[in-house]
Design an enzyme around this catalytic site. Structure first.
Site, PDB file in Angstrom:
ATOM      1  N   ASP A   1      20.293 -11.682  17.839  1.00 48.59           N
ATOM      2  CA  ASP A   1      20.975 -12.638  16.962  1.00 48.59           C
ATOM      3  C   ASP A   1      20.122 -13.880  16.724  1.00 48.59           C
ATOM      4  OD1 ASP A   1      23.355 -11.903  15.775  1.00 48.59           O
ATOM      5  OD2 ASP A   1      24.554 -12.235  17.587  1.00 48.59           O
TER       6      ASP A   1
ATOM      7  N   LYS B   1      28.876  -3.124  12.683  1.00 42.89           N
ATOM      8  CA  LYS B   1      27.535  -3.195  13.281  1.00 42.89           C
ATOM      9  C   LYS B   1      27.209  -1.888  14.007  1.00 42.89           C
ATOM     10  CE  LYS B   1      27.627  -8.206  13.579  1.00 42.89           C
ATOM     11  NZ  LYS B   1      27.931  -9.402  14.382  1.00 42.89           N
TER      12      LYS B   1
ATOM     13  N   GLN C   1      29.470 -10.854  20.347  1.00 37.69           N
ATOM     14  CA  GLN C   1      30.187 -11.262  19.134  1.00 37.69           C
ATOM     15  C   GLN C   1      30.879 -12.611  19.335  1.00 37.69           C
ATOM     16  OE1 GLN C   1      30.131  -9.542  16.136  1.00 37.69           O
ATOM     17  NE2 GLN C   1      31.205 -11.323  15.333  1.00 37.69           N
TER      18      GLN C   1
END
Ligand code: NDP
Length: 285
Positions: free
Chosen positions: A120, A53, A97
């Site tokens: 997200d 990422k 994460q």
């Protein structure tokens, strides 16, 4: 033989478009978009995702800020970090994460991220906006699935879509997106009775289960589009999806491979969401 939906190539094209967009928007606004990536602990799979990422951000001209907390960090420490990032004007997107260590409560942590920075798309506000049909930050994997269908001109309106899996990060949001696009949607899960029969009704079958090659040709209507979200290792240690690709591709009309399908699209959508958050924060439409 089915059309192979090439997520890798499509993601590369989108990432290039985002890089071009970032260059022009950042020059005008005087600041590049910024993404904060938090990792708690050192789970090897998470480390690979986080590294990928950050690399993707750099390639697109997005500034990435990495924050590594030890496995035994307290939830309060993590919440304090998130609050600092919520206030940080250089940071447009915050990503924590998953999975988190067992002593942390995922819902509390994700809830702490300001919805405007929730790239997200996991915050209840963004989930609610999606389900009520409003503009929001949409979770990356479902957004990637939709982008692929559109790029390959696969008709969604009026079609029957079966989704296997009802998780908060894939199954449910992808169902909302397909509903928004006017598909007739069925969500199946581990308690669904006669799954193959239900799947054979689908014009678009989306597998988000996490079981190596569970979906066989018997689940697929001839000519259907099959989107394989799963990322699994089979008994030989090979990376495979939820769909038995060799036989499914003989019967489907279009199909995504694993690897090289949905996976690369997820990262491309993360970059897209970061730029969307940046634009919204700066009032650039
Ligand atoms: P979860 O484990 O959270 O959810 C799996 C879902 O599958 C659950 O709803 C479960 O049902 C259902 N399920 C499990 N077994 C069966 C079965 N035998 N028959 C029917 N349904 C079943 O997984 P995620 O949604 O997080 O991820 C799914 C897969 O997608 C994983 O392989 C993951 O690695 C991958 N993934 C890939 C991404 C990408 O970028 N390509 C991103 C995110 C995930 P129930 O609710 O009843 O338990």
């Amino acid at each position: 033989m089915a059309t192979i939906i090439d997520g890798k190539a499509l993601a590369a094209k989108i990432r290039q478009e985002i890089a071009n967009e970032v260059n022009s928007v950042a020059a005008a606004a005087g600041r590049r978009p910024g993404l904060a990536v938090i990792q708690v602990g050192a789970d090897p799979a998470s480390s690979v995702y986080v590294r990928n990422k950050k690399k993707a951000c750099e390639e697109a001209g997005i500034v990435s800020f990495g924050y590594d907390l030890p496995e035994d960090a307290s939830q309060e420490q993590l919440l304090e970090l998130i609050e600092a990032l919520n206030q940080d004007e250089r940071v447009d997107g915050i990503l924590c994460q998953l999975p988190l260590p067992d002593h942390m409560d995922e819902f509390t942590v994700l809830n702490a991220i300001r919805p405007e920075k929730d790239v997200d798309g996991f915050h209840p506000v963004n989930v609610g906006l999606l389900s009520t049909g409003h503009k929001s930050l949409v979770s990356c994997t479902p957004a990637g699935v939709l982008e692929m269908l559109k790029a390959y001109n696969i008709e969604i309106k009026g079609k029957r879509c079966v989704i296997i899996g009802r998780s908060n990060i894939v199954g449910k949001p992808v169902a909302q997106l397909m509903l928004r696009e006017h598909a007739t949607v069925t969500i199946a899960h581990s308690r669904t009775v006669d799954l193959p029969k239900i799947c054979r009704d689908a014009d678009i079958l989306i597998a988000a289960v996490g079981r190596a090659e569970m979906v066989t040709a018997d689940y697929i209507k001839p000519g259907a589009t099959v989107i394989d979200v799963g990322i699994n290792r089979n008994e030989q240690g090979k990376l495979v999806g939820d769909v038995r690709f060799e036989e499914a591709s003989q019967i489907a009309g279009a199909i995504t491979p694993v690897p090289g399908g949905v996976g690369p699209m997820t990262i491309a959508m993360l970059l897209k969401n970061t730029v969307q958050a940046y634009r919204q924060a700066r009032g650039i439409l």
